[in-house]
Design a protein around this motif. Structure first.
Motif, PDB file in Angstrom:
ATOM      1  N   ARG A  48       1.132  -1.089   0.067  1.00  0.00           N
ATOM      2  CA  ARG A  48       0.015  -0.124  -0.045  1.00  0.00           C
ATOM      3  C   ARG A  48       1.014   1.229  -0.044  1.00  0.00           C
ATOM      4  O   ARG A  48       1.838   1.336   0.717  1.00  0.00           O
ATOM      5  N   GLY A  50       1.955   4.516   1.347  1.00  0.00           N
ATOM      6  CA  GLY A  50       1.783   5.313   2.502  1.00  0.00           C
ATOM      7  C   GLY A  50       1.956   6.692   2.349  1.00  0.00           C
ATOM      8  O   GLY A  50       0.979   7.397   2.564  1.00  0.00           O
ATOM      9  N   HIS A  67       7.038   5.976  -0.129  1.00  0.00           N
ATOM     10  CA  HIS A  67       6.807   4.873   0.899  1.00  0.00           C
ATOM     11  C   HIS A  67       5.586   3.677   0.843  1.00  0.00           C
ATOM     12  O   HIS A  67       4.590   4.328   0.755  1.00  0.00           O
ATOM     13  N   VAL A  69       3.770   0.432   2.218  1.00  0.00           N
ATOM     14  CA  VAL A  69       3.915  -0.338   3.101  1.00  0.00           C
ATOM     15  C   VAL A  69       3.507  -1.808   3.012  1.00  0.00           C
ATOM     16  O   VAL A  69       2.166  -2.159   2.461  1.00  0.00           O
ATOM     17  N   ALA A  70       4.249  -2.693   3.441  1.00  0.00           N
ATOM     18  CA  ALA A  70       3.932  -4.241   3.455  1.00  0.00           C
ATOM     19  C   ALA A  70       3.330  -4.507   4.693  1.00  0.00           C
ATOM     20  O   ALA A  70       3.237  -3.598   5.656  1.00  0.00           O
ATOM     21  N   HIS A  71       3.018  -5.610   5.117  1.00  0.00           N
ATOM     22  CA  HIS A  71       2.124  -5.956   6.103  1.00  0.00           C
ATOM     23  C   HIS A  71       3.096  -5.639   7.250  1.00  0.00           C
ATOM     24  O   HIS A  71       2.612  -4.997   8.506  1.00  0.00           O
ATOM     25  N   ASP A  72       4.343  -6.154   7.356  1.00  0.00           N
ATOM     26  CA  ASP A  72       5.394  -6.041   8.514  1.00  0.00           C
ATOM     27  C   ASP A  72       6.611  -4.984   8.491  1.00  0.00           C
ATOM     28  O   ASP A  72       7.486  -5.118   9.000  1.00  0.00           O
ATOM     29  N   ARG A  73       6.559  -4.287   7.429  1.00  0.00           N
ATOM     30  CA  ARG A  73       7.673  -3.371   7.073  1.00  0.00           C
ATOM     31  C   ARG A  73       7.322  -2.338   6.151  1.00  0.00           C
ATOM     32  O   ARG A  73       6.458  -2.329   5.290  1.00  0.00           O
ATOM     33  N   ILE A  74       8.149  -1.261   5.882  1.00  0.00           N
ATOM     34  CA  ILE A  74       8.165  -0.280   4.928  1.00  0.00           C
ATOM     35  C   ILE A  74       9.142  -0.675   3.637  1.00  0.00           C
ATOM     36  O   ILE A  74      10.190  -1.125   3.921  1.00  0.00           O
ATOM     37  N   ASP A  76      10.759   1.398   0.766  1.00  0.00           N
ATOM     38  CA  ASP A  76      10.948   2.707   0.129  1.00  0.00           C
ATOM     39  C   ASP A  76      11.722   2.645  -1.083  1.00  0.00           C
ATOM     40  O   ASP A  76      12.789   2.082  -1.321  1.00  0.00           O
TER      41      ASP A  76
END
Lengths: 152, 359
Positions: A48, A50, A67, A69-74, A76
């Motif tokens: 997604r 950000g 930026h 956004v994955a489920h558990d991290r960014i 960039d």
């Protein structure tokens, strides 16, 4: 999504250069990437948008960091404008709209194809790019480029 | 008869200036356009003109409600660049203050929401409960709004008497369960004004990129505290609240449940508060060249900071993306077909923070 699968998928993207993996963050240098191609690829991986960071460069160009956004991290993705222009993501990604309008206000980046490029933060009487000169002036000369060389 | 009504920027329902241009047909809204920027302060530029410690004070003033969020997120970004490990006791204290801030924010929102639906007695009950949170924050931090708790590498102030805080917290929890929760969830007046109003479906929520309680009330199971755990949320077993209905009522229920979860988290953290230092080092931090992107779950949703350091005494770039920046545009998707009289509570249901959005 597990850590290896995302990293493997990102490494396979033809426009991804110098992937730097840190805890919680993957930084990708993508010079010259078409943002639409990039966004479609990352959207296909379930990421997604950000926001977008604009960083004015002394050369007159603007470094853009998308930026995701994955489920558990960014994730960039950094690239740089050409002629301070770049394709708009807004026709495909609604969350890009305000981010692009703000960057246009601050740094005069022309997001080609933005459907409604009206001022977001810029007060009446100010021209696009109102923060470009003061932000460049507030930075140590030349130091920024050294700091970001690894991902730019 | 079709007409367009401009509401704001001096707003009848909210303290902060923003504008909604609602195109109506009779009493029904056909479409709306949101305008912001009336409180633009240039904080991202100012952050480049102050040293790393001074920026903490600056970003704490991005917002008067989630002030701790901004100072903590900035600290975490600087710590990530410098490779600083925050002591465990400081991580617990940060979590306690962050969850008290969430309670403060959600209760403030609940009071505003009650007023927007003409439920004045509920507004007073909610603000009385909020005072208990403010008292706890003042006792712990010395401040009621901008707490000044965060420093790069830890916190500035210890919690000396966890037992006293536990007693105050127990009283708050009782008020939430006996007054605030039933008033919003069971009361006929509240339900009739909130259920089915201001819908945002799951697919539209994804397309708009909304975050926080707005996203979770549209069925999106996302919360940074669980998805990308920081501080000691994983250790304390955080549980997000998710509801699929996508209306104003669901946004209320999510926040109400989050308040109860915040009380549980604070209670658990106070009881498990470990011994040890509250900061990794003394004195001002030296931040080397590098970049970091950090996100945390603020009361209104995901906050994202992107920080660039060039090794100098000030940050080279501080980018702040607040949850309201992505949630406020979604108002445009919530209002078509809704009654003009409901516009106020629909806007409020996003818990819009213009101070955050404009920076």
């Amino acid at each position: 999504m597990t850590t290896p699968s995302l990293e493997t998928a990102l490494a396979a993207l033809p426009w991804a250069r110098a992937i730097d993996t840190r805890p919680g963050r993957i930084a990708i240098a993508a010079p010259g990437v078409d943002p639409i191609v990039m966004a479609e690829a990352l959207g296909g991986l379930g990421l997604r948008l950000g926001t977008i960071t604009g960083i004015p460069l002394a050369s007159g160009e603007t470094r853009l960091v998308y930026h995701f956004v994955a489920h558990d991290r960014i994730v960039d993705v950094a690239t740089t404008t050409v002629g301070n222009r770049i394709a708009s993501l807004t026709p495909r990604l609604k969350p890009a709209s305000w981010a692009e309008r703000e960057i246009h206000d601050f740094f005069a980046v022309d997001f080609v194809g933005h459907p409604d490029p009206v001022p977001l933060m810029r007060p009446e009487g100010f021209e696009p790019g109102m923060l470009r000169a003061p932000m460049c002036a507030a930075r140590r000369a030349g130091a920024f480029d050294a700091a970001t060389r690894e991902v730019a | 008869m079709a007409y367009t009504i401009p509401i704001g920027p001096y707003h009848p329902a909210l303290e902060e200036p923003f504008k909604v241009k609602a195109a109506c047909d009779g009493e029904v809204i056909r479409s709306a356009v949101v305008e912001v920027g009336f409180s633009f302060r240039g904080i991202e530029l100012l952050a480049q003109q102050r040293n790393w410690t001074e920026v903490l004070t600056l970003v704490e003033r991005v917002c008067g409600i989630c002030s701790n969020t901004h100072a903590m997120c900035f600290s975490m970004a600087a710590e990530a660049i410098a490779g600083i490990t925050v002591p465990r006791r400081a991580q617990f204290i940060r979590l306690i203050v962050a969850e008290l801030e969430r309670l403060h924010s959600h209760l403030l929102w609940a009071g505003v929401g009650a007023e927007d639906i003409g439920f004045a007695s509920l507004f007073m009950e909610v603000y009385q409960a909020r005072e208990r949170v403010m008292d706890l924050l003042e006792a712990m931090t010395g401040n009621r709004v901008n707490y000044g708790m965060n420093r790069i590498g830890g916190v500035n102030r210890d919690i000396g008497d966890p037992a006293a805080a536990l007693a105050g917290l127990a009283g708050l929890g009782e008020v939430l369960k006996s007054v605030v929760v039933p008033a919003f969830v069971e009361n006929v007046t509240a339900r009739s004004r909130l259920i089915g109003v201001g819908p945002l479906g799951r697919e539209e929520a994804i397309a708009r990129g909304v975050v926080g309680p707005v996203a979770r009330a549209s069925g999106l199971d996302m919360d940074v505290r669980r998805d990308q755990p920081y501080l000691v949320y994983e250790e304390l077993g955080f549980r997000p609240s998710v509801h699929p209905q996508g209306d104003v009522f669901a946004r209320v229920v999510v926040r109400v449940e989050e308040m109860l979860e915040s009380v549980r988290l604070i209670d658990a953290a106070l009881r498990a508060l470990p011994e040890g230092p509250i900061a990794a080092f003394e004195g001002m931090a030296a931040i080397p060249a590098g970049e970091a992107t950090i996100r945390i779950e603020a009361p209104r949703g995901e906050v994202l900071y992107h920080i660039v350091a060039d090794g100098g005494p000030t940050p080279a770039r501080v980018k702040i993306r607040t949850p309201s920046f992505v949630n406020i545009p979604a108002i445009e998707a919530m209002v078509p077909g809704q009654q003009l009289a409901d516009l106020s509570i629909i806007q409020a249901s996003v818990d819009p923070c213009i101070s955050c959005t404009d920076r």
